[in-house]
Design a protein around this motif. Sequence first.
Motif, PDB file in Angstrom:
ATOM      1  N   LYS A 189      27.708  16.833  85.926  1.00 60.41           N
ATOM      2  CA  LYS A 189      28.736  16.226  85.072  1.00 60.41           C
ATOM      3  C   LYS A 189      30.271  16.302  85.939  1.00 60.41           C
ATOM      4  O   LYS A 189      31.073  15.722  85.884  1.00 60.41           O
ATOM      5  N   LEU A 206      31.331   4.318  84.461  1.00 66.18           N
ATOM      6  CA  LEU A 206      30.399   3.786  83.346  1.00 66.18           C
ATOM      7  C   LEU A 206      29.514   5.187  83.258  1.00 66.18           C
ATOM      8  O   LEU A 206      28.933   5.414  82.029  1.00 66.18           O
ATOM      9  N   MET A 207      29.174   5.897  84.186  1.00 60.79           N
ATOM     10  CA  MET A 207      28.350   7.052  83.983  1.00 60.79           C
ATOM     11  C   MET A 207      29.138   8.129  83.188  1.00 60.79           C
ATOM     12  O   MET A 207      28.293   9.083  82.639  1.00 60.79           O
ATOM     13  N   ARG A 208      30.392   8.364  83.388  1.00 63.76           N
ATOM     14  CA  ARG A 208      31.200   9.179  82.597  1.00 63.76           C
ATOM     15  C   ARG A 208      31.009   8.847  81.354  1.00 63.76           C
ATOM     16  O   ARG A 208      31.114   9.779  80.367  1.00 63.76           O
ATOM     17  N   LYS A 209      31.165   7.536  80.851  1.00 60.41           N
ATOM     18  CA  LYS A 209      31.053   7.043  79.556  1.00 60.41           C
ATOM     19  C   LYS A 209      29.712   7.289  78.951  1.00 60.41           C
ATOM     20  O   LYS A 209      29.336   7.939  77.715  1.00 60.41           O
ATOM     21  N   LYS A 210      28.743   7.225  79.730  1.00 56.55           N
ATOM     22  CA  LYS A 210      27.162   7.634  79.244  1.00 56.55           C
ATOM     23  C   LYS A 210      27.085   9.032  78.993  1.00 56.55           C
ATOM     24  O   LYS A 210      26.592   9.476  78.128  1.00 56.55           O
ATOM     25  N   ILE A 211      27.567  10.083  79.826  1.00 51.13           N
ATOM     26  CA  ILE A 211      27.569  11.426  79.566  1.00 51.13           C
ATOM     27  C   ILE A 211      28.250  11.832  78.541  1.00 51.13           C
ATOM     28  O   ILE A 211      27.977  12.710  77.597  1.00 51.13           O
ATOM     29  N   VAL A 270      28.974   9.682  75.608  1.00 54.27           N
ATOM     30  CA  VAL A 270      27.992   9.427  74.565  1.00 54.27           C
ATOM     31  C   VAL A 270      26.736  10.464  74.253  1.00 54.27           C
ATOM     32  O   VAL A 270      26.638  10.861  73.248  1.00 54.27           O
ATOM     33  N   PHE A 271      26.349  10.618  75.411  1.00 56.17           N
ATOM     34  CA  PHE A 271      25.152  11.832  75.447  1.00 56.17           C
ATOM     35  C   PHE A 271      25.650  13.108  74.555  1.00 56.17           C
ATOM     36  O   PHE A 271      24.884  13.660  73.907  1.00 56.17           O
ATOM     37  N   GLU A 272      26.700  13.619  75.137  1.00 55.35           N
ATOM     38  CA  GLU A 272      27.278  14.833  74.564  1.00 55.35           C
ATOM     39  C   GLU A 272      27.639  14.913  73.258  1.00 55.35           C
ATOM     40  O   GLU A 272      27.518  15.515  72.459  1.00 55.35           O
ATOM     41  N   TYR A 324      30.571  13.715  88.504  1.00 52.63           N
ATOM     42  CA  TYR A 324      30.961  12.168  88.021  1.00 52.63           C
ATOM     43  C   TYR A 324      32.359  12.236  87.607  1.00 52.63           C
ATOM     44  O   TYR A 324      33.020  11.291  87.331  1.00 52.63           O
ATOM     45  N   TYR A 338      23.211  20.351  85.043  1.00 46.74           N
ATOM     46  CA  TYR A 338      23.812  19.416  84.380  1.00 46.74           C
ATOM     47  C   TYR A 338      25.403  19.571  84.483  1.00 46.74           C
ATOM     48  O   TYR A 338      26.073  18.468  84.694  1.00 46.74           O
TER      49      TYR A 338
END
Length: 44
Positions: free
Chosen positions: A20, A31-36, A38-40, A23, A16
Amino acid sequence: MFGDVTQNIRMLKGAYRKLKSYYYYNKNFILMRKKIAVFEYMTL
């Protein structure tokens, strides 16, 4: 490999972190950085 739970957790955390950092340093995947992020935020 799959029998030792602590080793599996350590390997997943390492994978992980690598994903991380990939990205984070690649500016094309905003967009993937934003998803990460939000996940964290949701796992805190």
